[in-house]
Design an enzyme around this catalytic site. Structure first.
Site, PDB file in Angstrom:
ATOM      1  N   ASP A 176      92.790 110.483  -3.877  1.00  0.00           N
ATOM      2  CA  ASP A 176      93.605 109.272  -3.708  1.00  0.00           C
ATOM      3  C   ASP A 176      92.823 108.001  -4.047  1.00  0.00           C
ATOM      4  O   ASP A 176      91.613 107.945  -3.870  1.00  0.00           O
ATOM      5  CB  ASP A 176      94.075 109.219  -2.241  1.00  0.00           C
ATOM      6  CG  ASP A 176      95.166 108.191  -2.036  1.00  0.00           C
ATOM      7  OD1 ASP A 176      95.818 107.793  -3.014  1.00  0.00           O
ATOM      8  OD2 ASP A 176      95.357 107.773  -0.881  1.00  0.00           O
ATOM      9  N   ASN A 236     105.495 112.953  -6.461  1.00  0.00           N
ATOM     10  CA  ASN A 236     104.963 112.020  -7.471  1.00  0.00           C
ATOM     11  C   ASN A 236     105.908 111.782  -8.651  1.00  0.00           C
ATOM     12  O   ASN A 236     105.745 110.817  -9.401  1.00  0.00           O
ATOM     13  CB  ASN A 236     103.603 112.494  -7.995  1.00  0.00           C
ATOM     14  CG  ASN A 236     102.464 112.284  -7.016  1.00  0.00           C
ATOM     15  OD1 ASN A 236     101.463 112.999  -7.040  1.00  0.00           O
ATOM     16  ND2 ASN A 236     102.592 111.301  -6.118  1.00  0.00           N
TER      17      ASN A 236
END
Ligand code: FPP
Length: 246
Positions: free
Chosen positions: A26, A74
């Site tokens: 991330d 996503n």
């Protein structure tokens, strides 16, 4: 001083070394924003870090590494970001074929391959086939992976196997559920690392992480160094795992 010296495979025998590490890669977007760059530049830098850290994990004797590359959620990102990620996966998977061979890394993809382009699907299958007989670290690349989706699939498959008589209801236990997940046959993660300072699991290995140790690090993924991995392992080594006991 680093926890493990470079190539110190002997570290594998240390009890402090996790067998299975998961990483939520991330912070790519923030890394790019800080530099006034498009988000895709962050993903590109993150992909380089992925390659570096994967090889390092293999060098120090980690047996299983699971990286979260693209979640089922996503797809909700802007179309140009999704496209740039897909364009990035292709050369990386091509290189991975050659690159990870030197380290005997076994490459597996966890998640549903169906929505990816034919090119990508072919590369994923090729990577899996050509690396299946290697004897090194198992690298699970989570692509179009969501743990809830994984569990729903397992429930459906268990239920259809009960219906078609391949399975009886009283055979269903925790081990059997694990065996219906993408990670069947693999040990649960000992350590999950989330860089970028976020305290979330984000639909990653929910079933498998029942007793996993979490380490959150204040580093954005593209800045993540081998020494950060050493630090996470050191923190993990200092934890007292009780698995619900005392
Ligand atoms: C999360 O950061 C990262 C991703 C959604 C993509 C991760 C993918 C890579 C690192 C490429 C890896 C390549 C291969 C072949 C496995 P974010 O975009 O959510 O960052 P932010 O929270 O700072 O916006």
């Amino acid at each position: 001083m680093p926890f493990f010296k470079k190539n110190e495979k002997a570290a594998a025998v240390s009890e402090a070394l996790p067998v299975h590490i998961g990483i939520i890669m991330d912070g790519n977007g923030r890394w790019a924003k800080k530099r006034g760059l498009p988000r895709k530049a962050g993903h590109s830098a993150g992909a380089k870090t992925f390659r570096k850290i994967t090889r390092y994990c293999s060098d120090i004797g980690i047996k299983y590494l699971t990286v979260y590359a693209f979640s089922t959620e996503n797809w909700k990102r802007p179309e140009d970001e999704v496209n740039s990620l897909m364009n990035l996966f292709k050369p990386y998977l091509e290189e991975a074929l050659a690159d990870f061979k030197d380290d005997s890394i076994v490459v597996k993809f966890i998640g549903d391959k169906a929505p990816f382009s034919d090119d990508l699907k072919k590369l994923m299958i090729e990577n899996e086939k050509s690396s299946a007989d290697r004897d090194g670290m198992v690298l699970n690349i989570a692509m179009n992976y969501g743990s809830r989706d994984e569990i729903v699939r397992a429930v459906k498959n268990i239920s259809s196997d009960v219906k078609n008589g391949r399975l009886s209801e009283n055979e269903i236990d925790e081990q059997l559920v694990s065996d219906y997940l993408y990670t069947a046959g693999q040990p649960d993660p000992d350590l999950i690392i989330r860089p970028s300072g976020e305290y979330r699991i984000s639909n990653f290995l929910l079933w498998q992480s029942a007793y996993t140790e979490f380490v959150i690090m204040n580093k954005l993924w593209p800045d993540f160094e081998k020494s950060d991995l050493d630090e996470a392992i050191q923190i993990y080594a200092g934890r007292n795992r009780r698995y619900g006991g005392v």
